[in-house]
Design an enzyme around this catalytic site. Sequence first.
Site, PDB file in Angstrom:
ATOM      1  N   ASP A  97       3.275 -29.721  36.323  1.00  0.00           N
ATOM      2  CA  ASP A  97       3.754 -28.905  35.205  1.00  0.00           C
ATOM      3  C   ASP A  97       5.235 -29.214  34.999  1.00  0.00           C
ATOM      4  OD1 ASP A  97       4.064 -27.082  33.215  1.00  0.00           O
ATOM      5  OD2 ASP A  97       3.522 -25.332  34.415  1.00  0.00           O
ATOM      6  N   ALA A  98       5.507 -30.144  34.095  1.00  0.00           N
ATOM      7  CA  ALA A  98       6.871 -30.621  33.879  1.00  0.00           C
ATOM      8  C   ALA A  98       7.364 -30.381  32.463  1.00  0.00           C
ATOM      9  CB  ALA A  98       6.954 -32.115  34.196  1.00  0.00           C
ATOM     10  N   LYS A  99       6.434 -30.305  31.503  1.00  0.00           N
ATOM     11  CA  LYS A  99       6.767 -30.074  30.092  1.00  0.00           C
ATOM     12  C   LYS A  99       7.825 -31.039  29.591  1.00  0.00           C
ATOM     13  CE  LYS A  99       5.397 -25.206  30.271  1.00  0.00           C
ATOM     14  NZ  LYS A  99       5.130 -25.090  31.719  1.00  0.00           N
ATOM     15  N   ARG A 100       7.688 -32.291  29.982  1.00  0.00           N
ATOM     16  CA  ARG A 100       8.618 -33.334  29.562  1.00  0.00           C
ATOM     17  C   ARG A 100       8.362 -33.728  28.109  1.00  0.00           C
ATOM     18  NH1 ARG A 100      11.265 -32.020  33.772  1.00  0.00           N
ATOM     19  NH2 ARG A 100      11.376 -33.404  35.575  1.00  0.00           N
ATOM     20  N   THR A 124       2.008 -31.933  32.093  1.00  0.00           N
ATOM     21  CA  THR A 124       2.152 -31.176  30.848  1.00  0.00           C
ATOM     22  C   THR A 124       3.366 -31.716  30.088  1.00  0.00           C
ATOM     23  OG1 THR A 124       3.537 -29.487  31.909  1.00  0.00           O
ATOM     24  CG2 THR A 124       1.154 -29.084  31.835  1.00  0.00           C
TER      25      THR A 124
END
Length: 287
Positions: A97-100, A124
């Site tokens: 879960d990094a939302k890069r 993510t």
Amino acid sequence: MSVASTFHDRLQEAWSHSGSLICVGLDPVRSRLPAAFRESPSGLRDFCCAIAEATADLVCAFKPQVAHFAAEGAEDQLASVIAFIQQRWPEVPVILDAKRSDIGTTAELYAKEVFERYNADAVTINPYLGEESIRPFLGYPGRGVALLCRTSNAGSGWLQTHPPEAPLYLRVAAAAKAWNREGNLMLVAGATYPEELARIREAVGPMPLLVPGVGAQGGDLAQALEAGLDADRQGLIINASRSVLYAGTDDDGAPFADASRNAALALWQAVNAIRDNLGSPAIARSL
């Protein structure tokens, strides 16, 4: 790593192997850990590995959160957690879960960070910058990419549900369906908005959906399952983080790992009871 050719294949294997749609989120906050882990330099790693040991047979995925490690300069512990899970339970995908999100060489380096430095099975990311920001992540065969679509947080609607006649989250869903050429894309769709979750399922057919919001955020599990299951009564990765991680970490003498396992087991049982009792999924999913 599995021999499955796409990330969707890997998920199908994980669902079948575990009989589970549950994902345990590994979001360690040092101040909330049992004393022995709070005081240890490797406490984040050791706590997450203990949670994985306690719950691995109940899950279809694990989802560690980058910021919970990076804020403490514990990126090496994050890499160690991922390696531990992959060595012990190679059939269980690890979703970072990094939302890069970015473009050009920055996006390429984010993808390298996720899939080479950490060796995550999926990540993510935010789709706001368009397809060019996603393409570098899709350049890793067999790795998954989960696009933020309709997130579970209370303030997300100001952008994601506008304009009302053609909301952004459905535009993201339609784009993801078009971009899913390699069978590796997923969408993040919160349990806190079951009507919109159902619209996303209708828009993307059997594409996997990562579903946060059950547990501490108060999403209704039965409504989320009714809205989001695919025609095979699978298709969902239902994430639980705080409700599992901190089920028994108050230093009250109770074994924390047992409490976390019991919380995960209760969710596993609830999910499967609802699946068994549902008739045909509410939405025709012949896409």
